[in-house]
Design a protein around this motif. Sequence first.
Motif, short mmCIF file in Angstrom:
data_model
loop_
_atom_site.label_atom_id
_atom_site.label_comp_id
_atom_site.label_asym_id
_atom_site.label_seq_id
_atom_site.Cartn_x
_atom_site.Cartn_y
_atom_site.Cartn_z
N PHE A 114 0.76 -1.09 -0.10
CA PHE A 114 0.02 0.06 -0.10
C PHE A 114 0.78 1.26 0.02
N ARG A 115 1.96 1.41 0.78
CA ARG A 115 2.76 2.30 1.11
C ARG A 115 3.48 2.79 -0.18
N CYS A 116 4.24 1.63 -0.79
CA CYS A 116 5.23 1.61 -1.85
C CYS A 116 6.56 1.91 -0.99
N LYS A 117 6.73 1.77 0.03
CA LYS A 117 7.88 1.88 0.98
C LYS A 117 7.88 1.02 1.95
N PRO A 118 9.07 0.73 2.71
CA PRO A 118 8.97 -0.36 3.90
C PRO A 118 8.36 0.42 4.95
N LEU A 119 7.72 -0.30 5.83
CA LEU A 119 7.02 0.20 6.95
C LEU A 119 7.86 0.31 8.11
N PHE A 120 9.04 -0.62 8.62
CA PHE A 120 9.76 -0.20 9.58
C PHE A 120 11.28 -0.25 9.13
N CYS A 121 11.99 0.92 9.10
CA CYS A 121 13.46 0.61 8.62
C CYS A 121 14.20 1.22 9.78
#
Length: 304
Positions: free
Chosen positions: A210-217
């Motif tokens: 959904f975000r098109c980027k990781p959730l927890f970096c």
Amino acid sequence: MAMTQESGIQYEPVAEIGGGAYGTVYKARDKQSGQFVALKSVRVQTDQEGLPLSTVREVALLRRLEQFDHPNIVKLMDVCATLRTDQETKVTLVFEHVDQDLKTYLEKAPPPGLPVSRIKDLMRQLLCGLSFLHSHRVLHRDLKPENILVTSRGQVKLADFGLARIYSCHMALTPVVVTLWYRSPEVLLQSTYATPVDIWSTGCIFAEMFRCKPLFCGESEVDQLTKIFSVIGLPSEDEWPTDVTLSRQNFCPQSPQPITDSVPEISEEGADLLLKMLTFDPLRRISALSAQEHRFFSDQPDNS
């Protein structure tokens, strides 16, 4: 279990397609059939008998899974063992080659990102492959967008499952930075773990679709846990595992935040499934089988 000796000659490397925690991966051509394959090699220490039993056992298990010909599992086509020295054997696993992984697939999605119908389809296939592995007591242990393959027809295939066990002794010798972003709290805390570790990773991947980027970096285990707790809240003392060195006191008290703050595009049903996957206590986390039955996958939105 028979391993092909010296059959590496059958495969002609054509390109290097990535070096990961498990060493370099090559795209190669099978000289007999002409089809492309992916070659993954590891050097294993051997005993007097030739191959360490644990490796033989793990490879036998991968071979056994192959007989089911599951549509969401990458095919293991061959296993080649080459004796390098008396103490060392090179084991090459030959997999079917798929051109793109989920990471590339998500990067290529034009704005505003994937439609929900596509996310449902990808997730349904991913959970189907995972339920299959878990029903055979196989953990993936390292699920992330890079080892979820997506064929040109949109078929999802899980890759690199079971390799964590085969490579674990080898891994200690390779100074490769392995991403922590998809690791479950119990793995980060070095507690005991089982199949729920893969569900946590799947939740992180679900949010990323959904975000098109990781959730927890996170940049370290503690940083990763801090980022997780800033979303799901700091677990209670009762929930904290007892067999770990890192105490709950190392973290600031945090209340759970609405998951839609982190994943604004997600639907109500999607948010419910995501929270069930990102549950701190592995025993209370949803299973792959139950996740497949979740109302997020029903075609009618559930407004009740």
